[in-house]
Design an enzyme around this catalytic site. Structure first.
Site, PDB file in Angstrom:
ATOM      1  N   GLU C  38      97.433 -24.400 -45.423  1.00 38.35           N
ATOM      2  CA  GLU C  38      96.047 -24.567 -44.962  1.00 38.35           C
ATOM      3  C   GLU C  38      95.992 -24.365 -43.452  1.00 38.35           C
ATOM      4  O   GLU C  38      95.972 -25.313 -42.677  1.00 38.35           O
ATOM      5  CB  GLU C  38      95.535 -25.957 -45.343  1.00 38.35           C
ATOM      6  CG  GLU C  38      95.782 -26.385 -46.779  1.00 38.35           C
ATOM      7  CD  GLU C  38      95.086 -25.492 -47.803  1.00 38.35           C
ATOM      8  OE1 GLU C  38      93.922 -25.134 -47.585  1.00 38.35           O
ATOM      9  OE2 GLU C  38      95.738 -25.130 -48.816  1.00 38.35           O
ATOM     10  N   LYS C 169     105.951 -43.783 -53.605  1.00 45.33           N
ATOM     11  CA  LYS C 169     105.197 -42.579 -53.964  1.00 45.33           C
ATOM     12  C   LYS C 169     104.076 -42.840 -54.957  1.00 45.33           C
ATOM     13  O   LYS C 169     103.731 -41.971 -55.755  1.00 45.33           O
ATOM     14  CB  LYS C 169     106.157 -41.504 -54.509  1.00 45.33           C
ATOM     15  CG  LYS C 169     107.219 -41.121 -53.491  1.00 45.33           C
ATOM     16  CD  LYS C 169     108.342 -40.300 -54.071  1.00 45.33           C
ATOM     17  CE  LYS C 169     109.385 -40.021 -52.999  1.00 45.33           C
ATOM     18  NZ  LYS C 169     110.621 -39.474 -53.547  1.00 45.33           N
ATOM     19  N   ASP C 245     110.961 -36.410 -47.134  1.00 43.18           N
ATOM     20  CA  ASP C 245     110.599 -36.347 -48.544  1.00 43.18           C
ATOM     21  C   ASP C 245     109.071 -36.432 -48.605  1.00 43.18           C
ATOM     22  O   ASP C 245     108.488 -37.516 -48.518  1.00 43.18           O
ATOM     23  CB  ASP C 245     111.226 -37.514 -49.305  1.00 43.18           C
ATOM     24  CG  ASP C 245     110.972 -37.396 -50.811  1.00 43.18           C
ATOM     25  OD1 ASP C 245     110.158 -36.542 -51.213  1.00 43.18           O
ATOM     26  OD2 ASP C 245     111.581 -38.163 -51.571  1.00 43.18           O
ATOM     27  N   HIS C 340      85.306 -22.989 -40.248  1.00 45.16           N
ATOM     28  CA  HIS C 340      86.214 -22.582 -41.299  1.00 45.16           C
ATOM     29  C   HIS C 340      86.075 -21.098 -41.601  1.00 45.16           C
ATOM     30  O   HIS C 340      87.050 -20.378 -41.758  1.00 45.16           O
ATOM     31  CB  HIS C 340      85.956 -23.406 -42.558  1.00 45.16           C
ATOM     32  CG  HIS C 340      87.100 -23.377 -43.502  1.00 45.16           C
ATOM     33  ND1 HIS C 340      87.114 -22.611 -44.623  1.00 45.16           N
ATOM     34  CD2 HIS C 340      88.296 -24.015 -43.461  1.00 45.16           C
ATOM     35  CE1 HIS C 340      88.265 -22.786 -45.263  1.00 45.16           C
ATOM     36  NE2 HIS C 340      88.992 -23.634 -44.578  1.00 45.16           N
TER      37      HIS C 340
END
Lengths: 364, 364, 364, 364
Positions: C38, C169, C245, C340
């Site tokens: 992105e 997580k 990670d 954008h």
């Protein structure tokens, strides 16, 4: 069963107000009954009521929605089976609607929402239930619907009449997202001089407190879909006095207090996304309840649901009064306990204390 | 204030049981008072009580912790300032402990937990409060602590006496993680034949229901740190009958029902991580409350906290009875409403109905 | 395995900044590497970095805590057994500490937190782990501890090496309440003219947006212990570039943006309560990672943990840059998509665009 | 910008499998690419894939829904104004639909959900977006819708293009209740002998672990609408390899693992209620991504959305493989670390290790 086994528990109660309330479900001045062991709640709500009477239109209560929900659990062999059944349910929604209409004069099915988890199919039915809170109506309907659906031979087995995706008397997100009970917002615009004189605070301090305590403090506390100081206190007191199933304060406790500082004063609002309330049904036949509902103007001849809507608006306004008063007190260091101690000393005579002594309850 | 403004609200109440309870806070058979507008709750808890009496030791209640918490909010110029003050607080914790001890004969500071969000410093004090639930005690203590800390000139300003990180009467995660009130687990091992005859179910169906409804259904409902069917119902009824601040059923409603199928029968447990309860304080002076606490054996001469511990154990056992009975009924399609309808017909005479007719309440 | 089976995935990456950062873990100007599909993220963070360089001290990063946690699950016969074992654990905590110290040069046990649910005993160990994020260290430690505890014959059985009360997580409240990873707050005081010229907004609009979108919007979305716009975007990009990670952005995504309007300008803060980060361990041996850590100044000779602390401070400041820039853009209707679209047209040449064209990424 | 500022980050990647997958979006054997710094993930998913190939039909993936959502924030003077505007929005929904259709060939408005908090009106638009994940499409649509609605002069002001009720890259309940991305369930029925030989466990131990760790452990961790071991690990790896916006693993990490012990074996399922995935759009033009999607069979000529549906099914099946393998390892004390250590020793050569050595990654 010996006589000593059947008795009544007497909760101290008082009528407070009147509150000035307007909006799409009410335009009136009403006193509200508060049954509670925590007597400082009376002057606290009373102070908010006083504010409401100083303002044109008082507290505005906007009723946005009304429904009651129950979810049933079906068990399929696997997810494909659950999904296939789910699709049939939506195709045959008309039959479901008819089945519900057959269980009650007032029950109408307005939404069927499903969720599949593995081989489990949760089906959440939403109904309008007139002036009843609808706990029993929706369970009756769910029973009929479950029997009907099982008769369709979709490979489903009975899981549970209630699958906890309803959700009743537990904190949840689903009730906020999909609705359960009345969705109602109470708001008010309080001029700066009223804030100063009656609430002894100002708009900036109030907004800071709402943001820091309710929104940020609530966030770190993990208060799911909720940001307020003590909605549960007001809800319990008025629920007990009006014969509600007061265990529904669990859902009721989830709501958002939001405020803005404006040129004209403080904009202050309490949003209650799932307020469970009824004016007929369990508990409503008791004499003191009947009297309370009568005095609240919730026994009039109106279209089904309108009396309960009125009651929901009154309750939301009551919540706003107590929330406003407690937060105002908390903007001032020491005020809460000073008021509380004065209240403790004068327990039972709060109404005689000079105006402007809030006597906030200490909790929350 | 006219006479009609001061009154009492009468909630129907009944003594149910006795429950057989053992554990580290009680070893006794006790009946429990349940005040509720939802009368089917009486036979429901009664059926669980019957099960408890059929088993050696009955329901075991394990009390794990007791404390009350209040969080105050301080405002620093920035995070560095908040953190610097935070460190001083922990260095001078002994002074904080002394300040708390000076506010009450029973209050003892046992934990200071802080969280910094931007420039905001939330300080959560945890106290032991003897037999009181401790709402007022902890607010008094917080007031003293906040005044003391502000006097240290750490660059902090007053934010709020309560910063919602306490958390009182709102659903939260913090109360489960850090504790507030009594932490208590009630559990029982029910032989297969008792399951079959008294509860008309079996271990496998019960475990399936607990997992599918309470755990999975609770998860999709978004029930934060909670997985049960209807703790709030039992809590409300016994809270009202014993003079508790019943708005605390909001926290109480968060708890976990967990079950296992074993060779000997069904292991069934209700874990209540933050049950707020007291045997002295607000509401406890009322005649019917005093009588109820006396009859429950919670007015004995014991070390501070032991009477409240006993009451917590009794309440947890009562929750287990109602939870067990409702879940058992929900394992059978149609049983819940059949029982409810029979109860509705016989309203007021539930106790006369034949043993084995549960009359479960329909909600949840 | 054919050659086509082993390969590398190439993520576009760019160094952005420099950011001016000060605080208790760093006082420096550093560029930061952002690997992302992105690309609008680069100018977005770049705009925040520009703001940081216009202010004395730039972004302040305050590191409050560092630890890693793992919870193990033990199964007792009942709650009484679980509680008895729990008490022994705390009595013999010294032995647990020794066991942990024996598993690694860096691992030190600093907290043992337990929770009993029915007969289940969850034990959450917290360790300091030097400059490693500590996933493996804490799992090795948990293995040793579990074996030791089971050897004590407390009636416990093995449940799981990880009981999900860690939590790794997954979104959670426990990591916020008890800590996991680095707890760090980044904040900055932005003068009004900088707000206007560089961010094209003002303090009032920014505070309104933070409250309405992040706090209120986050609340109704059910964003548990979290109120921000898009921390996850910045975290992912810098995690990938520094060999972290990156699945730990799940926890990292939970954090609170809080802002205040002040006379001097806008106080803006990002609080990250559980940022998992390491400068040694898995993934850190790769050439590009090593180079990135070197360039970030996180390969210096420092006491154990200090390099990871520095990295945590840099990451928090990076999060602040991206959060600040996106929110500023969202205060203006249409700005986000205009930027954008301009970015899309000039994809690959964002750095050549005129200063002041934010090119915010559209998400969040 | 110096050359060293533009570079690529190389993440080790490997194709694992093949997985046998059937269902309403795919019926195939496919290998899956996993890009990760945590190499033990490869043999872990590989073991699950092996199981899938031993069973008729393999893993079944059921796709239930597909949509993308964005919420905009409008500011009204008060709740009555917000509600009045809300009603107009629903009355003129056809105009909204047309406006969306005008912004893209693929975007179609399928739901408008609103929530009022005080004077704030949150409007959540849901769109189908073909094979794109739809982040940009929905933001473009929201921009057009917001401009249109503001042009209606309903007394609303611009609040924000995104009001966090979407919700993007933050944990939430709303995405589960209302949908965002693909809703997909992967499930499998594993015979007892496969469990024993390939996974070295049995059905009872697996079900116990799923309930105790994922459901109960997840509950006390506060894992909102989520109960799994480590979905985020698999999602990150396949997201990076297929050019997804990997920050969406935050939402993806919320999902429920549910299992049942049956006569035929273990029923095991992974439900992913809001999996964000696309086969066209940002990041998909990169050579390695294009190649990966081609090899996955997600570049075929199909109706819009079908390629993304296929990818969603593959990802859900991949999640199941990793979840199944890790949980199986955790049923055995010590297995996880033994495997991990063996993997560490043989880092880089996992594929050469003997079959049956799982090499589970240690996290979660």
């Amino acid at each position: 069963m010996s006589p000593r086994d059947t008795l009544t528990v007497e909760i101290p109660s008082r009528w407070v107000g009147p509150l000035r309330i307007s909006g799409n479900a009410i335009d009136d001045e009403v006193e509200v009954p508060l049954a509670t062991y925590e007597s400082p709640l009376w002057p606290s709500v009373g102070r908010g009521a006083r504010v409401s009477r100083m303002i044109e239109g008082g507290i505005r209560a906007t009723l946005l929605d009304a429904r009651m929900a129950r979810s049933s659990l079906f068990v399929a062999p696997d997810a494909a089976g659950a999904f296939a059944a789910d699709q049939v349910l939506h195709e045959r929604e008309e039959e479901l609607r008819e089945a519900v209409a057959g269980t009650s004069r007032f029950a109408r099915l307005i939404d069927v929402h499903t969720e599949v988890v593995g081989n489990l199919l949760f089906v959440r039915y939403a109904l309008t239930t007139g002036d009843a809170s609808g706990h029993n109506m929706v369970t009756h309907a769910a029973e009929a619907l479950q029997a009907l659906i099982l008769s369709w031979d979709l490979g489903l087995e009975y899981g549970s009449i209630s699958g906890n995706y309803c959700t009743d008397k537990k904190p949840s997100a689903v009730n906020g997202d999909l609705g359960r009970g009345r969705r109602v917002v109470a708001d008010i615009l309080i001029p700066h001089d009223v804030l100063e004189k009656t609430l002894r605070t100002d708009a900036k301090r109030m907004v800071d407190l709402v943001v820091r305590k309710n929104l940020v403090g609530g966030t770190i506390a993990g208060s799911l879909r909720s940001a307020n100081a003590h909605y549960a206190n007001m809800l319990l007191a008025i629920y007990l006095a009006t014969g509600q199933d007061a265990a529904n304060i669990v859902e009721g406790s989830q709501g958002i207090t939001y405020a803005e500082e404006r040129e004209e004063g403080l904009y202050f609002s309490c949003s209650l996304p799932h307020l469970i309330v009824g004016t007929v049904g369990n508990g409503k036949h008791l004499a003191h309840v009947d009297e309370a509902l009568e005095r609240l103007g919730c026994r009039a001849e109106r279209e089904p649901g309108a009396n309960a809507n009125r009651l929901a608006a009154i309750i939301a306004a009551t919540v706003l009064c107590g929330e406003l008063s407690l937060l105002a007190a908390q903007t001032n260091q020491g005020e809460l306990m000073r008021a509380h101690r004065s209240m403790e000393r004068g327990r039972g005579s709060a109404a005689q204390r000079p105006a402007g002594t809030p006597g906030e309850e200490a909790q929350s």
